[in-house]
Design a protein around this motif. Structure first.
Motif, PDB file in Angstrom:
ATOM      1  N   VAL A 158       1.145  -1.211   0.003  1.00  0.00           N
ATOM      2  CA  VAL A 158       0.067   0.356   0.655  1.00  0.00           C
ATOM      3  C   VAL A 158       0.822   1.257   0.105  1.00  0.00           C
ATOM      4  CG1 VAL A 158      -1.690   1.239   0.921  1.00  0.00           C
ATOM      5  CG2 VAL A 158      -1.606  -0.904   1.078  1.00  0.00           C
ATOM      6  N   ASP A 159       1.915   1.533   0.906  1.00  0.00           N
ATOM      7  CA  ASP A 159       2.968   2.010   0.783  1.00  0.00           C
ATOM      8  C   ASP A 159       3.770   2.940  -0.897  1.00  0.00           C
ATOM      9  OD1 ASP A 159       1.879   3.001   3.684  1.00  0.00           O
ATOM     10  OD2 ASP A 159       3.790   1.761   4.149  1.00  0.00           O
ATOM     11  N   LEU A 181       2.719   1.900  -3.472  1.00  0.00           N
ATOM     12  CA  LEU A 181       1.287   3.106  -4.296  1.00  0.00           C
ATOM     13  C   LEU A 181       1.256   4.056  -4.420  1.00  0.00           C
ATOM     14  CD1 LEU A 181      -1.950  -0.239  -3.941  1.00  0.00           C
ATOM     15  CD2 LEU A 181       0.280   0.558  -5.870  1.00  0.00           C
ATOM     16  N   LYS A 182       1.742   4.575  -3.217  1.00  0.00           N
ATOM     17  CA  LYS A 182       1.497   6.035  -2.853  1.00  0.00           C
ATOM     18  C   LYS A 182       2.723   6.636  -3.637  1.00  0.00           C
ATOM     19  CE  LYS A 182      -0.785   5.598   1.814  1.00  0.00           C
ATOM     20  NZ  LYS A 182      -0.434   5.863   3.123  1.00  0.00           N
ATOM     21  N   SER A 183       4.018   5.992  -3.865  1.00  0.00           N
ATOM     22  CA  SER A 183       5.245   6.678  -4.267  1.00  0.00           C
ATOM     23  C   SER A 183       4.564   6.536  -5.965  1.00  0.00           C
ATOM     24  CB  SER A 183       6.229   5.752  -3.702  1.00  0.00           C
ATOM     25  OG  SER A 183       7.096   6.576  -5.002  1.00  0.00           O
ATOM     26  N   PRO A 184       4.560   7.227  -6.362  1.00  0.00           N
ATOM     27  CA  PRO A 184       4.226   7.851  -7.956  1.00  0.00           C
ATOM     28  C   PRO A 184       5.242   7.310  -8.521  1.00  0.00           C
ATOM     29  CG  PRO A 184       4.986  10.137  -7.480  1.00  0.00           C
ATOM     30  CD  PRO A 184       5.471   9.212  -6.194  1.00  0.00           C
ATOM     31  N   THR A 221       6.970   4.212  -8.399  1.00  0.00           N
ATOM     32  CA  THR A 221       7.442   2.431  -8.062  1.00  0.00           C
ATOM     33  C   THR A 221       6.261   1.996  -9.669  1.00  0.00           C
ATOM     34  OG1 THR A 221       4.803   2.326  -7.644  1.00  0.00           O
ATOM     35  CG2 THR A 221       6.668   1.804  -6.240  1.00  0.00           C
ATOM     36  N   ARG A 248       2.535   1.582  -9.634  1.00  0.00           N
ATOM     37  CA  ARG A 248       1.648   2.684  -9.524  1.00  0.00           C
ATOM     38  C   ARG A 248       2.475   3.996 -11.291  1.00  0.00           C
ATOM     39  NH1 ARG A 248       0.325   6.797  -6.039  1.00  0.00           N
ATOM     40  NH2 ARG A 248      -0.499   8.352  -7.586  1.00  0.00           N
ATOM     41  N   ASP A 303      -1.325   4.628 -13.211  1.00  0.00           N
ATOM     42  CA  ASP A 303      -1.354   5.616 -12.890  1.00  0.00           C
ATOM     43  C   ASP A 303      -1.826   6.059 -14.656  1.00  0.00           C
ATOM     44  OD1 ASP A 303      -1.525   6.915 -11.151  1.00  0.00           O
ATOM     45  OD2 ASP A 303       1.007   7.539 -10.971  1.00  0.00           O
ATOM     46  N   SER A 318      -5.640   5.350 -14.968  1.00  0.00           N
ATOM     47  CA  SER A 318      -6.011   6.265 -14.551  1.00  0.00           C
ATOM     48  C   SER A 318      -7.889   6.994 -15.463  1.00  0.00           C
ATOM     49  CB  SER A 318      -5.002   7.831 -14.422  1.00  0.00           C
ATOM     50  OG  SER A 318      -5.471   7.863 -15.769  1.00  0.00           O
TER      51      SER A 318
END
Length: 152
Positions: A4-5, A7-10, A12, A15, A19, A23
């Motif tokens: 989950v963490d 996924l917060k970083s653009p 990875t 992610r 995106d 999106s």
């Protein structure tokens, strides 16, 4: 770092994929595809040819599993590895099974060396490590897809 963490970083890979690909939602993507590929006839692969997306999807699934636990990174492919022993005459199948077992050993060693389920480390590793891991996971996915097709 948890998934989950990650996924917060653009930065990875997962992610970036989400995106770019999701999106806007599925409807605009589906409409655009259908507008570009209108046809009266649906083309299907010939018998014996499977969708490559299934193999890639399986490899992605196998890449995500070690992020949760690295206990058994190739369990899903082991059945397919064993099944190859009886394919295409004794010699070819046995060689494929030997290669599959070597792949499973190397993949297990790599997953443990990279410590993929360690939440203290970033979810993605270096480019060379990720590429090497991706190649092994695609090969392992071939064995898993074989197992699924044989059991169907």
């Amino acid at each position: 770092m948890s998934l989950v963490d990650g996924l917060k970083s653009p930065h990875t890979p997962l992610r970036r994929f989400l995106d770019r690909g999701l999106s806007t939602g599925a409807k605009p993507l589906r409409d655009s595809y259908r507008a570009q590929h209108r046809t009266q006839h649906v083309l299907l692969p010939t018998p014996g040819v499977g969708p490559e997306g299934g193999t890639i999807g399986t490899a992605i699934d196998q890449r995500l599993r070690p992020a949760f636990t690295a206990a058994a990174p190739v369990d899903a492919s082991r059945v397919g590895i064993e099944l190859t022993g009886g394919i295409g005459g004794r010699g070819a199948g046995l060689r494929m099974r030997t290669i599959g077992n070597e792949l499973a050993g190397r993949l297990t060693e790599t997953v443990h060396r990279l410590d993929l389920d360690n939440r203290e480390l970033p979810i993605d590793r270096g480019q060379d490590e990720e590429e090497d891991l991706a190649r092994m996971l695609i090969a392992a996915a071939w064995y898993q897809v074989l197992a699924v097709r044989r059991s169907a």
